[in-house]
Scaffold this motif. Structure first.
Motif, PDB file in Angstrom:
ATOM      1  N   PRO A 189       0.806  -1.226   0.000  1.00 13.49           N
ATOM      2  CA  PRO A 189       0.000   0.000   0.000  1.00 13.49           C
ATOM      3  C   PRO A 189       0.836   1.272   0.000  1.00 13.49           C
ATOM      4  CG  PRO A 189      -0.923  -1.593   1.545  1.00 13.49           C
ATOM      5  CD  PRO A 189       0.393  -2.150   1.071  1.00 13.49           C
ATOM      6  N   VAL A 190       1.924   1.279   0.785  1.00 11.43           N
ATOM      7  CA  VAL A 190       2.781   2.470   0.812  1.00 11.43           C
ATOM      8  C   VAL A 190       3.431   2.675  -0.556  1.00 11.43           C
ATOM      9  CG1 VAL A 190       4.877   3.474   1.809  1.00 11.43           C
ATOM     10  CG2 VAL A 190       3.188   2.378   3.296  1.00 11.43           C
ATOM     11  N   TRP A 191       3.971   1.610  -1.119  1.00 11.87           N
ATOM     12  CA  TRP A 191       4.597   1.709  -2.444  1.00 11.87           C
ATOM     13  C   TRP A 191       3.601   2.220  -3.478  1.00 11.87           C
ATOM     14  CZ3 TRP A 191       8.826   1.981  -5.232  1.00 11.87           C
ATOM     15  CH2 TRP A 191       8.723   1.762  -6.610  1.00 11.87           C
ATOM     16  N   ASN A 192       2.406   1.628  -3.521  1.00 13.55           N
ATOM     17  CA  ASN A 192       1.415   2.026  -4.514  1.00 13.55           C
ATOM     18  C   ASN A 192       1.028   3.496  -4.368  1.00 13.55           C
ATOM     19  OD1 ASN A 192       1.325  -0.472  -5.728  1.00 13.55           O
ATOM     20  ND2 ASN A 192      -0.477  -1.174  -4.613  1.00 13.55           N
ATOM     21  N   ALA A 193       0.882   3.955  -3.130  1.00 16.34           N
ATOM     22  CA  ALA A 193       0.482   5.348  -2.913  1.00 16.34           C
ATOM     23  C   ALA A 193       1.530   6.314  -3.431  1.00 16.34           C
ATOM     24  CB  ALA A 193       0.225   5.586  -1.429  1.00 16.34           C
ATOM     25  N   TYR A 194       2.789   6.045  -3.123  1.00 12.87           N
ATOM     26  CA  TYR A 194       3.836   6.971  -3.555  1.00 12.87           C
ATOM     27  C   TYR A 194       4.154   6.810  -5.038  1.00 12.87           C
ATOM     28  CZ  TYR A 194       4.502   8.540   1.203  1.00 12.87           C
ATOM     29  OH  TYR A 194       4.291   9.101   2.434  1.00 12.87           O
ATOM     30  N   ALA A 195       4.113   5.578  -5.536  1.00 10.47           N
ATOM     31  CA  ALA A 195       4.369   5.365  -6.967  1.00 10.47           C
ATOM     32  C   ALA A 195       3.301   6.050  -7.812  1.00 10.47           C
ATOM     33  CB  ALA A 195       4.428   3.873  -7.284  1.00 10.47           C
ATOM     34  N   ALA A 196       2.046   5.974  -7.369  1.00 14.00           N
ATOM     35  CA  ALA A 196       0.949   6.592  -8.121  1.00 14.00           C
ATOM     36  C   ALA A 196       1.062   8.109  -8.143  1.00 14.00           C
ATOM     37  CB  ALA A 196      -0.390   6.176  -7.517  1.00 14.00           C
ATOM     38  N   SER A 197       1.733   8.670  -7.146  1.00 15.47           N
ATOM     39  CA  SER A 197       1.839  10.128  -7.065  1.00 15.47           C
ATOM     40  C   SER A 197       3.038  10.687  -7.822  1.00 15.47           C
ATOM     41  CB  SER A 197       1.938  10.562  -5.599  1.00 15.47           C
ATOM     42  OG  SER A 197       3.192  10.193  -5.039  1.00 15.47           O
ATOM     43  N   ARG A 198       3.904   9.801  -8.338  1.00 12.43           N
ATOM     44  CA  ARG A 198       5.107  10.274  -9.022  1.00 12.43           C
ATOM     45  C   ARG A 198       4.765  10.839 -10.394  1.00 12.43           C
ATOM     46  NH1 ARG A 198       7.288  11.788  -5.584  1.00 12.43           N
ATOM     47  NH2 ARG A 198       9.115  12.187  -6.860  1.00 12.43           N
ATOM     48  N   PRO A 199       5.526  11.821 -10.858  1.00 11.77           N
ATOM     49  CA  PRO A 199       5.329  12.318 -12.223  1.00 11.77           C
ATOM     50  C   PRO A 199       5.565  11.186 -13.227  1.00 11.77           C
ATOM     51  CG  PRO A 199       6.743  13.793 -10.965  1.00 11.77           C
ATOM     52  CD  PRO A 199       6.584  12.551 -10.146  1.00 11.77           C
ATOM     53  N   LYS A 200       4.780  11.165 -14.265  1.00  9.47           N
ATOM     54  CA  LYS A 200       4.938  10.143 -15.292  1.00  9.47           C
ATOM     55  C   LYS A 200       6.208  10.408 -16.097  1.00  9.47           C
ATOM     56  CE  LYS A 200       1.186   7.949 -14.293  1.00  9.47           C
ATOM     57  NZ  LYS A 200       0.921   8.673 -13.035  1.00  9.47           N
ATOM     58  N   PRO A 201       6.906   9.346 -16.544  1.00 11.30           N
ATOM     59  CA  PRO A 201       8.117   9.540 -17.346  1.00 11.30           C
ATOM     60  C   PRO A 201       7.834  10.322 -18.615  1.00 11.30           C
ATOM     61  CG  PRO A 201       7.917   7.262 -16.612  1.00 11.30           C
ATOM     62  CD  PRO A 201       6.612   7.929 -16.301  1.00 11.30           C
TER      63      PRO A 201
END
Length: 215
Positions: A189-201
């Motif tokens: 859950p922590v990974w998904n939350a922060y990964a989803a918030s990252r700028p797209k490449p």
């Protein structure tokens, strides 16, 4: 009691730490405390709080697995941290046990310092800047020599604190997977939350580096 953010309190807790952990662990603790203070200066956090949280983050690290389990039960936090984690991942619980014990023994320690100590092993969905500073400092202090850390150490001040935290979180998560280690139930859950918030490449597949402070 001395002001928890004073040099006097720092020296008192440092002296007690020398009786709680090995000399090697103490060197790591001091490295984290100094690195946390440096990160706080770079990213605009309270330097005194960062230094104190770094000093206290491994307060219970001298305990072995069975002692940590006993500490959890004595503090009454088994349900809070999760019985499965107590049984299968006691090594990550020195953060929660230290934070709960220190808050009870030294109620003047600021709540955000206590929280940063609690979260430094597993992260959380809503990490504060101080939480991130301690999490990152624990990984990149100069005594650490894991392959791949050099790039993260070089990124200080060149990328935002959010980006640096994310890359450190990714580093530890991938290291656990590569070594066939179990993951904490909150990791995905922590990974998904922060990964989803990252700028797209971008079109070349790389995110733009961001420098400066993260105010």
């Amino acid at each position: 009691m001395a002001d928890p953010l004073s040099d006097e309190f720092h020296d008192e807790m440092l002296a007690e730490s020398k009786d709680r952990v090995s000399p090697k662990r103490l060197r790591h603790i001091l490295g984290v405390s100094d690195t946390a203070a440096m990160l706080a200066r770079v990213y605009g956090c309270d330097e005194r709080k960062a230094r104190l949280a770094g000093l206290l983050h491994d307060w219970d690290k001298g305990l072995d697995d069975d002692q940590i389990r006993q500490r959890v039960r004595e503090l009454g936090i088994e349900q809070q941290v999760g019985p499965w984690v107590v049984e299968n991942m006691p090594q990550v619980l020195h953060g929660p046990t230290a934070s709960v014990a220190l808050a009870r023994e030294h109620p003047g320690i600021p709540d955000d310092v206590i929280q940063a100590i609690y979260r430094h092993t597993t992260g959380a969905l809503d990490m504060s800047d101080l939480d991130k500073v301690i999490y990152v400092a624990d990984a990149i202090e100069p005594g650490r020599n894991f392959d791949g850390l050099e790039g993260l150490q070089d990124d200080v001040g060149r990328v935002t604190l959010d980006e640096l935290f994310f890359e450190v979180y990714k580093f530890w998560t991938l290291a656990l997977v590569r070594n066939n280690r179990v993951l904490h139930p909150d990791t995905i859950p922590v990974w998904n939350a922060y990964a989803a918030s990252r700028p797209k490449p971008g079109k070349h597949g790389k995110r733009k580096r961001e420098g400066g402070r993260n105010d």
